[in-house]
Every structure is written in C-alpha cells, then in structure tokens.
Design an enzyme around this catalytic site. Sequence first.
Site, PDB file in Angstrom:
ATOM      1  N   TYR A  17     -11.825   9.157   4.764  1.00  0.00           N
ATOM      2  CA  TYR A  17     -13.209   9.589   4.984  1.00  0.00           C
ATOM      3  C   TYR A  17     -13.588   9.673   6.473  1.00  0.00           C
ATOM      4  CZ  TYR A  17     -14.083   8.720  -0.028  1.00  0.00           C
ATOM      5  OH  TYR A  17     -14.053   8.758  -1.402  1.00  0.00           O
ATOM      6  N   ASP A  18     -12.662   9.423   7.374  1.00  0.00           N
ATOM      7  CA  ASP A  18     -13.000   9.414   8.807  1.00  0.00           C
ATOM      8  C   ASP A  18     -13.754  10.671   9.276  1.00  0.00           C
ATOM      9  OD1 ASP A  18     -12.138   6.886   9.427  1.00  0.00           O
ATOM     10  OD2 ASP A  18     -10.151   7.506  10.101  1.00  0.00           O
ATOM     11  N   SER A  44       0.835  -1.200   0.000  1.00  0.00           N
ATOM     12  CA  SER A  44       0.000   0.000   0.000  1.00  0.00           C
ATOM     13  C   SER A  44       0.865   1.243   0.000  1.00  0.00           C
ATOM     14  CB  SER A  44      -0.872   0.006   1.262  1.00  0.00           C
ATOM     15  OG  SER A  44      -1.563   1.229   1.377  1.00  0.00           O
ATOM     16  N   ASP A  47      -7.463  -3.722   0.696  1.00  0.00           N
ATOM     17  CA  ASP A  47      -8.342  -2.940  -0.160  1.00  0.00           C
ATOM     18  C   ASP A  47      -9.576  -2.603   0.654  1.00  0.00           C
ATOM     19  OD1 ASP A  47      -8.439  -1.710  -2.770  1.00  0.00           O
ATOM     20  OD2 ASP A  47     -10.261  -2.865  -3.082  1.00  0.00           O
TER      21      ASP A  47
HETATM   22  O1  LIG Z   1      -4.387   1.262  -2.683  1.00  0.00           O
HETATM   23  P1  LIG Z   1      -3.476   1.655  -1.551  1.00  0.00           P
HETATM   24  O2  LIG Z   1      -2.095   2.002  -1.993  1.00  0.00           O
HETATM   25  O3  LIG Z   1      -3.494   0.656  -0.424  1.00  0.00           O
HETATM   26  O4  LIG Z   1      -4.035   3.021  -0.887  1.00  0.00           O
HETATM   27  P2  LIG Z   1      -5.451   3.685  -1.191  1.00  0.00           P
HETATM   28  O5  LIG Z   1      -5.584   4.884  -0.312  1.00  0.00           O
HETATM   29  O6  LIG Z   1      -5.626   3.899  -2.670  1.00  0.00           O
HETATM   30  O7  LIG Z   1      -6.455   2.578  -0.665  1.00  0.00           O
HETATM   31  P3  LIG Z   1      -7.685   1.859  -1.394  1.00  0.00           P
HETATM   32  O8  LIG Z   1      -7.426   1.712  -2.852  1.00  0.00           O
HETATM   33  O9  LIG Z   1      -7.952   0.627  -0.589  1.00  0.00           O
HETATM   34  O10 LIG Z   1      -8.864   2.880  -1.199  1.00  0.00           O
HETATM   35  C1  LIG Z   1      -9.430   3.014   0.087  1.00  0.00           C
HETATM   36  C2  LIG Z   1     -10.196   4.319   0.188  1.00  0.00           C
HETATM   37  O11 LIG Z   1     -11.017   4.267   1.337  1.00  0.00           O
HETATM   38  C3  LIG Z   1     -10.529   5.156   2.322  1.00  0.00           C
HETATM   39  N1  LIG Z   1     -10.418   4.450   3.613  1.00  0.00           N
HETATM   40  C4  LIG Z   1     -10.006   3.171   3.819  1.00  0.00           C
HETATM   41  N2  LIG Z   1      -9.936   2.888   5.129  1.00  0.00           N
HETATM   42  C5  LIG Z   1     -10.314   4.016   5.764  1.00  0.00           C
HETATM   43  C6  LIG Z   1     -10.430   4.366   7.115  1.00  0.00           C
HETATM   44  O12 LIG Z   1     -10.102   3.519   8.100  1.00  0.00           O
HETATM   45  N3  LIG Z   1     -10.858   5.597   7.408  1.00  0.00           N
HETATM   46  C7  LIG Z   1     -11.159   6.475   6.434  1.00  0.00           C
HETATM   47  N4  LIG Z   1     -11.049   6.244   5.131  1.00  0.00           N
HETATM   48  C8  LIG Z   1     -10.635   5.021   4.790  1.00  0.00           C
HETATM   49  C9  LIG Z   1      -9.148   5.602   1.880  1.00  0.00           C
HETATM   50  O13 LIG Z   1      -8.862   6.917   2.305  1.00  0.00           O
HETATM   51  C10 LIG Z   1      -9.276   5.513   0.359  1.00  0.00           C
HETATM   52  O14 LIG Z   1      -9.890   6.663  -0.168  1.00  0.00           O
HETATM   53 MG   LIG Z   2      -5.713   2.295  -3.963  1.00  0.00          MG
END
Ligand SMILES: O=P(O)(O)OP(=O)(O)OP(=O)(O)OC[C@H]1O[C@@H](n2cnc3c(O)ncnc32)[C@H](O)[C@@H]1O
Ligand SMILES: [Mg+2]
Length: 205
Positions: free
Chosen positions: A160-161, A12, A73
Amino acid sequence: MTAARMKLVLASSNAGKLVELRDLLGDARIELHAQSEFGVEDAEETGLTFVENALLKARHAARATGLPALGDDSGLCVDALDGAPGLYSARYAGGHGDSAANIAKLLAALRDVPEAARTARFVCVLAVLRHAEDPQPLIAEGVWEGRILDAPRGRGGFGYDPVFFDPARAMGAAELDAALKHRISHRGIALARLRDALLAAIRRS
Ligand SMILES: O=P(O)(O)OP(=O)(O)OP(=O)(O)OC[C@H]1O[C@@H](n2cnc3c(O)ncnc32)[C@H](O)[C@@H]1O
Ligand SMILES: [Mg+2]
C-alpha cells in the site's frame, strides 16, 4: 573469538518484507533466510489480532525448519473504514497479495472522503520464537501514522506504500528513500524495539 551467528527464518512469503527486514537487521550476527529456502508454505492466518498471526506464522516456520523464526503480521488501518482493511490488508480485494487490486478497492471505498478524514496507520507486529514450543516469544509492535492519498504516488516500497502519505515529511511512502522509510516505518520501529532482546537471545544461545 568469533561472535556466534544465528540463522533466523523469516516466516513470510512477502518479498518486500524480506528486503526491508534484511536491511533493518543489518547485523553480521544474524542470517535472515526466507522460509521458501526451506520449502515452507504459508501458515494459515486464523488469528484475530496482528500478535496472534505473527506468532502463528513464526511457530509454523520454526516447526517446519527446526530453526528460530521471525513472524511479521502487518496491515493498514483506515479510520474512515473503522480500521479496515486492518488484519485483512493482504486479502482486502479477495485474492492474496494483489497490491493493485487492493489499492483500487481502497481508493474506491474512500472516493467521497475528504483529505482531513483520510487518516490511517500502518501497524507491524514482529514475533520471534526460538523454537516451535517457545513459551516466551519476543514481541514488538510499531505504528506509522499517515493518511490515504487520492491517487498512487512514487515508485518505491511495496504493498500500500503508493497510497500512504506521511504528513511529517510531506511525502508519500513510495517516494521515500528506502533508508528513510526503514527509520520511520511501522516495521522499522518494531524491529528497533525487538533488536536488543534478539541480540541478547543470541548471546545466550
Ligand atoms: O503473510 P506474509 O507471508 O508475511 O505476507 P503478506 O503480504 O500476506 O503479509 P500480511 O499477511 O502481514 O499482510 C500485510 C498487508 O499489508 C501490506 N503492508 C505491510 N507492510 C507494508 C508496508 O511497509 N508498506 C506497504 N504495505 C504494507 C502488505 O502489502 C499486505 O497487503
Ligand atoms: Mg499474509
């Protein structure tokens, strides 16, 4: 006898995930390294499910490093938007990972939706591959139910927290103490479900 230590690569580029997963693992037997430490670029997220993307990420990092890898993810699924932004949460406002733009777009999309209809959930799928061709990945999912606020609240967490409200605690996700968020969040639940299998895999290796 010293316990074996396992190097695990986090597949990630999200710094918030790294902080949370390091805290959650909190286990001396596992060293969690960011993929950036090995110069690994982001995998293409071409899957149609969280599971597929978590596996794609882990496989990409395992292949590039020759080490076991953990893919995360995750996303936010909003009922009034038929599950959007969902799988595309990071890309919701077009660019990648711009939380302010994503939040602004989400609040605009829900402007006329009353509180009772703003139900939503965070989803997290974690996948561990022991090597790039591992046919038997460890996979776990966690879900955190809540609702979307009408304005950002709190300063903690990431992504999005600030607009996610936990009705069970009557607090916003960004207002929660980190340790509490870890205990109840989608990521915390997924990791708790994966943990025993991960430690067993270390013992076998
Ligand atoms: O793909 P990687 O490199 O892991 O990083 P990313 O930020 O693109 O991660 P994702 O593709 O999994 O997208 C997840 C989305 O959901 C949000 N998200 C995931 N977990 C969260 C959490 O615990 N609190 C707030 N937002 C979260 C995050 O900010 C991203 O916009
Ligand atoms: Mg991502």
